[in-house]
Every structure is written in C-alpha cells, then in structure tokens.
Design a protein around this motif. Structure first.
Motif, short mmCIF file in Angstrom:
data_model
loop_
_atom_site.label_atom_id
_atom_site.label_comp_id
_atom_site.label_asym_id
_atom_site.label_seq_id
_atom_site.Cartn_x
_atom_site.Cartn_y
_atom_site.Cartn_z
N LYS A 5 0.84 -1.20 0.00
CA LYS A 5 0.00 0.00 0.00
C LYS A 5 0.88 1.25 0.00
O LYS A 5 0.68 2.17 -0.81
CB LYS A 5 -0.88 -0.04 1.25
N LEU A 9 1.52 4.14 -2.83
CA LEU A 9 1.27 5.55 -2.51
C LEU A 9 2.52 6.40 -2.77
O LEU A 9 2.43 7.50 -3.31
CB LEU A 9 0.83 5.70 -1.04
N GLU A 44 -4.46 -4.28 -4.90
CA GLU A 44 -4.10 -3.19 -3.97
C GLU A 44 -4.56 -1.84 -4.52
O GLU A 44 -5.03 -0.99 -3.75
CB GLU A 44 -2.60 -3.18 -3.70
N LEU A 48 -6.97 0.67 -2.47
CA LEU A 48 -6.57 2.06 -2.24
C LEU A 48 -7.60 3.04 -2.79
O LEU A 48 -7.85 4.09 -2.20
CB LEU A 48 -5.19 2.34 -2.85
N PHE A 53 -7.58 6.70 -0.89
CA PHE A 53 -6.19 7.16 -0.82
C PHE A 53 -5.66 7.49 -2.21
O PHE A 53 -4.69 8.22 -2.35
CB PHE A 53 -5.30 6.10 -0.17
N GLY A 76 -4.44 10.19 0.88
CA GLY A 76 -3.34 9.27 0.59
C GLY A 76 -2.00 9.86 0.99
O GLY A 76 -1.14 9.15 1.53
#
Length: 184
Positions: A5, A9, A44, A48, A53, A76
C-alpha cells in the motif's frame, strides 16, 4: 501491515501512473529492494481507491484502448506521510536460499560447493553490472550532480545501497573460494 500500500502511494506521490507503469517500476527500480507481482498490485490499487487514498481517471490511448491513470489524494498523502515518519525496528533477516545451502556446506562435496559458489558469483556479477548501468543512467539524467533535494535522490540511495550489497556479496564469495582452494 500492507507495505505494498505504501509503496504504491509513494510511487503515486511522485507522479500519476497507470497500473502497467506501477508494475514496470516494481520490475525495474523498486525491484532492487522490494518485490510485488502484477497479481498483487491490481487488487491493492482497487483497495486504495475504495479507501480513497488514490483516485483514477480513465484515458483513451490510441483509438480504443482505455487505461486508468492513478493519482494520490490528500488523504493518501497524509497516510503516506504517517508511514514515512514511523520509526521501524530492524527487519528480520531476509531469506537467502544460497546462504541456507552454504550453512550445510559440510553435506556437499568440495566440487559441489565450488559449483554453487561459482554460480552465485556469476549471477551476482551480472546483477552488479546491471545496477552500475542503472546508476550511470540515473547520474546522466541529473548531469552527474545529485543533491538531497533532487527528486531522484531516493532512487540514488537505493541504487548505491544495492551496489554496496552486491559488491560485498561478491567479495565474500571470492574470499570463500580462496579459502576452499587453500584447503585443497
């Protein structure tokens, strides 16, 4: 903790990317220190997005091909910042199958052991050559001048550490071969 994650990001904090772009970065740059497969990345990205995010915009590439371009949201960025500033303990030792075999060296013949070491040495040298090329390419991008404030500084840190790791491994393998040859 879903470390993937935070890797995604972080990549999206640098620039907008498609799922394909993210997968490619895991095979190339990020793969020097963290791995993720295509089959892990897309679920993922979905999570997200659901967590808000990241968000995406569907763009047309060519005449008909649609692709999603992902970008990080303010939520995020806050989540990434929280993770980046967390102090982590030293990680557990990473698995290294060759080192496990080396531990059981007394169960191999000298020739089998030398073959294992030679193969490992050859592979490590190829990897070091690849890393040096990547570093040369990176330094060329910044006209051989990297600073802490450069957007490429993190990549520089990771590549230099990967080179040190491989150089150290190669040196250890060569010393081990010398030790074996002295005993014969």
């Amino acid at each position: 903790m879903r470390v993937l994650k935070y890797a995604i990001l972080g990549l999206l904090d640098q620039k907008e990317l498609s799922g394909y772009d993210i997968t490619r970065l895991f095979k190339e740059e990020v793969g020097n220190f963290w791995s993720a497969k295509h089959s892990q990345i897309y679920p993922e990205l979905k999570r997200l997005t659901e967590e808000e995010f990241i968000c995406y915009e569907t763009v047309i590439q060519g005449k008909k091909l649609e692709k999603k371009m992902y970008s990080i949201t303010e939520e995020g960025r806050a989540e990434l910042s929280k993770w980046l500033t967390t102090i982590d303990p030293i990680p557990e030792t990473t698995k290294d199958e060759f080192m496990l075999k080396a531990y059981f060296a007394s169960s191999m013949s000298i020739e089998e052991l030398k073959q294992q070491i030679d193969n490992q040495l050859s592979s490590r040298k190829v990897k070091l050559t690849f890393l040096k090329k990547r570093m040369d390419d990176l330094l060329e991008q910044v006209n051989h001048h990297i600073t802490v404030s450069s957007p490429q500084f993190g990549h520089y840190l990771v590549l230099s550490r990967a080179q040190d790791r491989e150089t150290s491994y190669i040196n250890w393998l060569e010393r081990t071969l010398n030790l074996i040859e002295k005993e014969q």
